[in-house]
Design a protein around this motif. Structure first.
Motif, PDB file in Angstrom:
ATOM      1  N   GLU A   1      39.919 134.806 112.434  1.00 13.91           N
ATOM      2  CA  GLU A   1      40.134 135.107 113.818  1.00 13.91           C
ATOM      3  C   GLU A   1      39.269 136.062 114.651  1.00 13.91           C
ATOM      4  O   GLU A   1      38.682 135.662 115.506  1.00 13.91           O
ATOM      5  CB  GLU A   1      41.512 135.449 114.260  1.00 13.91           C
ATOM      6  CG  GLU A   1      42.561 134.358 114.044  1.00 13.91           C
ATOM      7  CD  GLU A   1      44.180 134.791 114.243  1.00 13.91           C
ATOM      8  OE1 GLU A   1      44.274 135.953 114.217  1.00 13.91           O
ATOM      9  OE2 GLU A   1      45.037 134.044 114.130  1.00 13.91           O
ATOM     10  N   ASN A   2      39.005 137.019 113.521  1.00 15.74           N
ATOM     11  CA  ASN A   2      37.992 138.057 114.231  1.00 15.74           C
ATOM     12  C   ASN A   2      36.349 137.700 114.021  1.00 15.74           C
ATOM     13  O   ASN A   2      35.632 138.492 114.415  1.00 15.74           O
ATOM     14  CB  ASN A   2      38.297 139.512 113.653  1.00 15.74           C
ATOM     15  CG  ASN A   2      39.535 139.775 114.165  1.00 15.74           C
ATOM     16  OD1 ASN A   2      39.804 139.598 115.190  1.00 15.74           O
ATOM     17  ND2 ASN A   2      40.347 140.511 113.316  1.00 15.74           N
ATOM     18  N   GLY A   3      36.070 136.568 113.299  1.00 17.86           N
ATOM     19  CA  GLY A   3      34.834 136.102 113.104  1.00 17.86           C
ATOM     20  C   GLY A   3      34.187 137.161 112.064  1.00 17.86           C
ATOM     21  O   GLY A   3      33.169 137.483 112.239  1.00 17.86           O
ATOM     22  N   ALA A   4      35.074 137.667 111.056  1.00 22.10           N
ATOM     23  CA  ALA A   4      34.595 138.816 110.272  1.00 22.10           C
ATOM     24  C   ALA A   4      34.854 138.261 108.903  1.00 22.10           C
ATOM     25  O   ALA A   4      35.160 139.300 107.876  1.00 22.10           O
ATOM     26  CB  ALA A   4      35.308 140.008 110.573  1.00 22.10           C
ATOM     27  N   LEU A   5      34.653 137.125 108.255  1.00 21.29           N
ATOM     28  CA  LEU A   5      34.650 136.638 107.005  1.00 21.29           C
ATOM     29  C   LEU A   5      33.801 136.961 105.978  1.00 21.29           C
ATOM     30  O   LEU A   5      32.695 137.111 106.569  1.00 21.29           O
ATOM     31  CB  LEU A   5      34.977 135.141 107.051  1.00 21.29           C
ATOM     32  CG  LEU A   5      35.990 134.665 107.730  1.00 21.29           C
ATOM     33  CD1 LEU A   5      36.213 132.886 107.910  1.00 21.29           C
ATOM     34  CD2 LEU A   5      37.531 134.839 106.918  1.00 21.29           C
ATOM     35  N   ALA A   6      34.214 137.268 104.743  1.00 19.30           N
ATOM     36  CA  ALA A   6      33.052 137.295 103.786  1.00 19.30           C
ATOM     37  C   ALA A   6      33.097 135.995 103.256  1.00 19.30           C
ATOM     38  O   ALA A   6      33.857 135.069 102.825  1.00 19.30           O
ATOM     39  CB  ALA A   6      33.588 138.517 102.683  1.00 19.30           C
ATOM     40  N   ILE A   7      31.469 135.611 103.051  1.00 19.85           N
ATOM     41  CA  ILE A   7      31.533 134.219 102.636  1.00 19.85           C
ATOM     42  C   ILE A   7      30.645 134.170 101.340  1.00 19.85           C
ATOM     43  O   ILE A   7      29.398 134.980 101.495  1.00 19.85           O
ATOM     44  CB  ILE A   7      30.978 133.381 103.590  1.00 19.85           C
ATOM     45  CG1 ILE A   7      31.612 133.356 104.967  1.00 19.85           C
ATOM     46  CG2 ILE A   7      30.627 131.663 103.345  1.00 19.85           C
ATOM     47  CD1 ILE A   7      31.243 132.866 106.269  1.00 19.85           C
ATOM     48  N   MET A   8      30.837 133.499 100.029  1.00 20.39           N
ATOM     49  CA  MET A   8      30.005 133.594  99.071  1.00 20.39           C
ATOM     50  C   MET A   8      29.766 132.342  98.757  1.00 20.39           C
ATOM     51  O   MET A   8      30.592 131.302  98.746  1.00 20.39           O
ATOM     52  CB  MET A   8      31.001 134.189  97.890  1.00 20.39           C
ATOM     53  CG  MET A   8      32.498 133.527  98.008  1.00 20.39           C
ATOM     54  SD  MET A   8      33.689 135.064  97.510  1.00 20.39           S
ATOM     55  CE  MET A   8      34.146 135.370  98.884  1.00 20.39           C
ATOM     56  N   CYS A   9      28.336 132.035  98.625  1.00 16.73           N
ATOM     57  CA  CYS A   9      27.892 130.630  98.712  1.00 16.73           C
ATOM     58  C   CYS A   9      27.073 130.238  97.496  1.00 16.73           C
ATOM     59  O   CYS A   9      26.493 131.142  96.743  1.00 16.73           O
ATOM     60  CB  CYS A   9      26.777 130.609  99.860  1.00 16.73           C
ATOM     61  SG  CYS A   9      27.306 131.094 101.564  1.00 16.73           S
ATOM     62  N   GLY A  10      27.220 128.896  97.097  1.00 16.77           N
ATOM     63  CA  GLY A  10      26.568 128.220  96.009  1.00 16.77           C
ATOM     64  C   GLY A  10      25.712 127.090  96.316  1.00 16.77           C
ATOM     65  O   GLY A  10      26.226 126.350  97.509  1.00 16.77           O
TER      66      GLY A  10
END
Length: 297
Positions: free
Chosen positions: A138-147
């Motif tokens: 909701e706050n646009g503050a996610l941690a995103i881990m990418c492959g």
């Protein structure tokens, strides 16, 4: 706006809905889809009230048709396979040169399988599970881990900035899912210790707020302590990341650890405790901090 890629967002649950809304507010042309159509209609209505709009697809293929980037945020391996590869799945309509961003937490095997499907159609793919819960979305503050490949990540990163605070390219296909497993194992361990600590404080009769002030600035500090201590003390759990989903994630982590020949006794213990909480009234859909309900006062 014409220079922005056209997007589709598939999956509008507690995480997907705010993520899709952030993209629309950022000026992207977004088509949305959800298996329960009422959720897509509700988001469209909410956006209209803000003077914004999103197209609604009746199937994943309809939403994905003509889109440069398709973003998926569903529940598990089976859900992802269905939304991508069924007869009316997104891959049937995605064009060569487009990109898939998958925010679903799935097994590394599923992430690699999805990448293989995409590669066969000249579609780039990024497995990009997220952490931060409903509040982070909701706050646009996610941690995103990418492959995924460097090129696929370079295409996906600017899009994910609409709802991500920390975005890290971990490695090739499946690497994002491995990072998410590590994330969930850490959370499980932290909540196990936090639950026991809160019960100790409650049993002793000392001021729980003062204990939080005393220890949250030291080595014990964690996101879980900062954000869940007070709600755990107050027995408030009807929000956040459901225990059902946490157990699904921990199952993937334990399977991968077993495949690698590793022992995970702490994660196994917390998973068993979560199974007990699932059996309590309302426990299955309560936040992961409801682990404390397993420990009697």
């Amino acid at each position: 706006m014409s220079s922005k890629p056209k997007l589709a967002f598939l999956g509008l649950g507690v995480m997907g809905r705010p993520m899709a809304a952030h993209l629309v507010r950022a000026g992207y042309d977004v088509a949305i889809y959800n298996r329960t159509a009422a959720r897509a209609d509700a988001l469209q209505t909410a956006l209209t009230a803000e003077g914004l709009k999103a197209a609604v697809g009746k199937t994943p293929a309809e939403a994905a048709a003509g889109r440069d980037i398709v973003i998926v945020c569903v529940g598990n391996d089976n859900d992802l396979e269905q939304v991508l590869s069924d007869q009316d799945g997104a891959l049937s309509a995605m064009q060569a040169g487009s990109t898939l961003i998958d925010h679903t937490t799935v097994s590394p095997d599923m992430a690699r399988k999805a990448t293989e499907w995409c590669t066969a159609k000249d579609i780039a793919a990024v497995d990009a599970p997220v952490s931060g819960g409903q509040a982070g979305a909701e706050n646009g503050a996610l941690a995103i881990m990418c492959g995924g490949t460097d090129d696929a990540f370079a295409t996906a990163e600017p899009i994910m900035q609409a709802y991500g605070k920390t975005i890290v390219h971990i490695g090739q296909a499946g690497a994002g899912q491995t990072a998410k497993m590590a994330n969930q194992m850490c959370i499980a361990g932290a909540l196990g210790g936090l639950s026991e600590a809160v019960r100790l404080v409650q049993a002793s009769g000392v001021d729980a707020d003062k204990v939080l002030s005393a220890i949250s600035g030291g080595a014990a500090q964690s996101w879980q302590m900062e954000n869940r201590w007070k709600t755990m003390v107050a027995d408030e759990f009807d929000f956040g990341f459901a225990i059902d989903w946490m157990r699904k994630d921990l199952a993937y982590a334990l399977q991968e650890a077993d495949r690698l020949g590793l022992e995970s006794p702490v994660t196994q213990l917390v998973d068993r405790l979560y199974a007990d909480v699932q059996a309590l009234e309302g426990g299955a859909r309560q936040d992961t901090s409801a682990l404390i309900r397993r420990l009697p006062r």
